[in-house]
Write a protein that holds these residues in place. Structure first.
Motif, PDB file in Angstrom:
ATOM      1  N   UNK A  61       0.884  -1.163   0.000  1.00 56.92           N
ATOM      2  CA  UNK A  61       0.000   0.000   0.000  1.00 56.92           C
ATOM      3  C   UNK A  61       0.927   1.220   0.000  1.00 56.92           C
ATOM      4  N   UNK A  62       1.277   1.659  -1.205  1.00 53.28           N
ATOM      5  CA  UNK A  62       2.316   2.666  -1.302  1.00 53.28           C
ATOM      6  C   UNK A  62       3.641   2.025  -0.936  1.00 53.28           C
ATOM      7  N   UNK A  63       4.320   2.594   0.055  1.00 49.28           N
ATOM      8  CA  UNK A  63       5.600   2.043   0.502  1.00 49.28           C
ATOM      9  C   UNK A  63       5.421   1.092   1.677  1.00 49.28           C
ATOM     10  N   UNK A  64       4.202   0.972   2.170  1.00 48.44           N
ATOM     11  CA  UNK A  64       3.940   0.144   3.340  1.00 48.44           C
ATOM     12  C   UNK A  64       3.490  -1.261   2.947  1.00 48.44           C
ATOM     13  N   UNK A  65       3.753  -2.218   3.835  1.00 47.65           N
ATOM     14  CA  UNK A  65       3.247  -3.572   3.682  1.00 47.65           C
ATOM     15  C   UNK A  65       2.071  -3.755   4.629  1.00 47.65           C
ATOM     16  N   UNK A  66       0.966  -4.281   4.091  1.00 42.37           N
ATOM     17  CA  UNK A  66      -0.203  -4.537   4.919  1.00 42.37           C
ATOM     18  C   UNK A  66      -0.603  -5.999   4.774  1.00 42.37           C
ATOM     19  N   UNK A  67      -1.326  -6.498   5.781  1.00 46.42           N
ATOM     20  CA  UNK A  67      -1.829  -7.871   5.719  1.00 46.42           C
ATOM     21  C   UNK A  67      -2.873  -7.948   4.613  1.00 46.42           C
ATOM     22  N   UNK A  68      -2.716  -8.908   3.718  1.00 44.16           N
ATOM     23  CA  UNK A  68      -3.615  -9.036   2.574  1.00 44.16           C
ATOM     24  C   UNK A  68      -5.008  -9.472   3.021  1.00 44.16           C
ATOM     25  N   UNK A  69      -5.977  -9.232   2.183  1.00 39.92           N
ATOM     26  CA  UNK A  69      -7.344  -9.694   2.430  1.00 39.92           C
ATOM     27  C   UNK A  69      -7.809 -10.465   1.191  1.00 39.92           C
ATOM     28  N   UNK A  70      -8.840 -11.267   1.378  1.00 35.39           N
ATOM     29  CA  UNK A  70      -9.363 -12.096   0.298  1.00 35.39           C
ATOM     30  C   UNK A  70     -10.720 -11.576  -0.158  1.00 35.39           C
ATOM     31  N   UNK A 152      -2.471 -19.520   3.751  1.00 30.04           N
ATOM     32  CA  UNK A 152      -3.430 -18.535   3.252  1.00 30.04           C
ATOM     33  C   UNK A 152      -4.637 -18.424   4.168  1.00 30.04           C
ATOM     34  N   UNK A 153      -4.974 -19.516   4.869  1.00 31.79           N
ATOM     35  CA  UNK A 153      -6.098 -19.464   5.799  1.00 31.79           C
ATOM     36  C   UNK A 153      -5.826 -18.485   6.946  1.00 31.79           C
ATOM     37  N   UNK A 154      -4.532 -18.177   7.171  1.00 38.17           N
ATOM     38  CA  UNK A 154      -4.188 -17.225   8.224  1.00 38.17           C
ATOM     39  C   UNK A 154      -4.746 -15.838   7.933  1.00 38.17           C
ATOM     40  N   UNK A 155      -5.104 -15.570   6.658  1.00 40.68           N
ATOM     41  CA  UNK A 155      -5.666 -14.271   6.300  1.00 40.68           C
ATOM     42  C   UNK A 155      -7.122 -14.146   6.730  1.00 40.68           C
ATOM     43  N   UNK A 156      -7.700 -15.218   7.216  1.00 44.01           N
ATOM     44  CA  UNK A 156      -9.098 -15.220   7.633  1.00 44.01           C
ATOM     45  C   UNK A 156      -9.137 -14.997   9.130  1.00 44.01           C
ATOM     46  N   UNK A 157      -9.649 -13.842   9.532  1.00 47.13           N
ATOM     47  CA  UNK A 157      -9.382 -13.340  10.879  1.00 47.13           C
ATOM     48  C   UNK A 157     -10.273 -13.888  11.979  1.00 47.13           C
ATOM     49  N   UNK A 158     -11.355 -14.552  11.656  1.00 45.60           N
ATOM     50  CA  UNK A 158     -12.190 -15.162  12.682  1.00 45.60           C
ATOM     51  C   UNK A 158     -12.454 -16.600  12.272  1.00 45.60           C
ATOM     52  N   UNK A 159     -13.017 -17.378  13.173  1.00 41.58           N
ATOM     53  CA  UNK A 159     -13.255 -18.779  12.882  1.00 41.58           C
ATOM     54  C   UNK A 159     -14.736 -19.059  12.654  1.00 41.58           C
ATOM     55  N   UNK A 160     -15.029 -19.877  11.656  1.00 47.44           N
ATOM     56  CA  UNK A 160     -16.424 -20.252  11.409  1.00 47.44           C
ATOM     57  C   UNK A 160     -16.984 -21.068  12.558  1.00 47.44           C
ATOM     58  N   UNK A 161     -16.090 -21.628  13.393  1.00 50.43           N
ATOM     59  CA  UNK A 161     -16.515 -22.419  14.552  1.00 50.43           C
ATOM     60  C   UNK A 161     -17.264 -21.552  15.554  1.00 50.43           C
ATOM     61  N   UNK A 162     -17.010 -20.233  15.525  1.00 53.73           N
ATOM     62  CA  UNK A 162     -17.683 -19.343  16.472  1.00 53.73           C
ATOM     63  C   UNK A 162     -19.157 -19.138  16.131  1.00 53.73           C
ATOM     64  N   UNK A 163     -19.563 -19.519  14.920  1.00 59.62           N
ATOM     65  CA  UNK A 163     -20.960 -19.379  14.518  1.00 59.62           C
ATOM     66  C   UNK A 163     -21.825 -20.294  15.375  1.00 59.62           C
ATOM     67  N   UNK A 164     -22.982 -19.818  15.776  1.00 60.20           N
ATOM     68  CA  UNK A 164     -23.833 -20.554  16.714  1.00 60.20           C
ATOM     69  C   UNK A 164     -24.113 -21.976  16.234  1.00 60.20           C
ATOM     70  N   UNK A 165     -23.789 -22.945  17.081  1.00 59.31           N
ATOM     71  CA  UNK A 165     -24.044 -24.351  16.791  1.00 59.31           C
ATOM     72  C   UNK A 165     -22.971 -25.018  15.964  1.00 59.31           C
ATOM     73  N   UNK A 166     -22.033 -24.237  15.411  1.00 58.45           N
ATOM     74  CA  UNK A 166     -21.033 -24.810  14.523  1.00 58.45           C
ATOM     75  C   UNK A 166     -20.009 -25.659  15.277  1.00 58.45           C
ATOM     76  N   UNK A 167     -19.736 -25.316  16.544  1.00 59.03           N
ATOM     77  CA  UNK A 167     -18.744 -26.058  17.315  1.00 59.03           C
ATOM     78  C   UNK A 167     -19.107 -27.523  17.469  1.00 59.03           C
ATOM     79  N   UNK A 168     -20.306 -27.803  17.944  1.00 60.48           N
ATOM     80  CA  UNK A 168     -20.731 -29.189  18.148  1.00 60.48           C
ATOM     81  C   UNK A 168     -20.855 -29.920  16.817  1.00 60.48           C
TER      82      UNK A 168
END
Length: 217
Positions: A61-70, A152-168
């Motif tokens: 981003x210009x001269x800076x490096x930023x964490x990429x997004x998908x 590449x999955x590290x670019x995904x900042x939250x877990x789908x497991x946190x979705x209600x009922x997804x853990x079980x």
């Protein structure tokens, strides 16, 4: 005598920080700040940043490096590749996993049931479980490719497991995968793991429909 664990290098430290959400998509990474945080000199930090940029985990981003997004298409492509490769790993694990590896996978499932109310801990356990299936495939080249996908999955900042009922639901799906591997049912293991990834992707799309400006795992 405790096992010796070599110190983590700058690349691993930064990658883990991204994976854990310390640095999220769009965050700017500064050499001096990273050197201070991790207690290393700026030279290995600079080399690690260059490596992460080469792997498309960081962007300019210009001269800076930023964490990429998908974007949506990249997310779909990532899940499509992950489903096929992980399904293949499960198929090979059904053929090559040792009795000890099967027992370990079963133990992981039972231990993870205790983490239902701890999404972050369950997310870490989920990564360990999938990594163990990769290793149980006994195919080093496949493991290498899956390591790239999971970076590449590290670019995904939250877990789908946190979705209600997804853990079980996740734990039940893991149990089905393990039993197919234990039964040496390669096709069943392949289909169970592909269905597991497909369900996680659907959950992710439902999550991101509430915040379409960012795609995260």
């Amino acid at each position: 005598m405790p096992d010796f664990k070599p110190p983590k290098d700058a690349y691993t430290l930064i990658l883990e920080a991204i994976d854990l959400g310390v640095y999220k998509p769009g965050d700017r990474l500064v050499e001096s700040e990273l050197a201070d945080r991790f207690g290393v000199s700026r030279t290995p930090i600079r080399e690690a940043l260059q490596r992460l940029e080469t792997q498309s985990l960081l962007t300019r981003d210009g001269r800076s490096l930023i964490v990429a997004s998908l974007d949506h298409n990249q997310l779909a492509e990532l899940y499509a590749v992950r489903a096929e490769l992980e399904g293949f790993a499960a198929r090979l694990a059904a053929r090559h996993a040792t009795d000890e590896e099967v027992r370990l996978l079963r133990a992981m499932v039972e231990e993870d049931r205790k983490l239902m109310d701890e999404p972050k801990a369950l997310s870490r356990a989920n990564r360990r479980f999938h990594k163990q299936i990769h290793l149980a495939s006994h195919n080093r080249y496949l493991v290498q490719q899956l390591d790239l996908v999971h970076r590449s999955m590290a670019l995904l900042a939250t877990t789908s497991i946190s979705f209600e009922g997804r853990g079980s639901q996740t734990i039940d799906e893991h149990a089905a995968i393990v039993e197919a591997i234990a039964a040496q049912d390669g096709q069943g293991a392949y289909e169970a793991l592909k269905t597991h990834i497909s369900t996680a992707f659907l959950t992710r799309l439902r999550q991101d429909s509430d915040s379409p400006e960012r795609y995260s795992l």
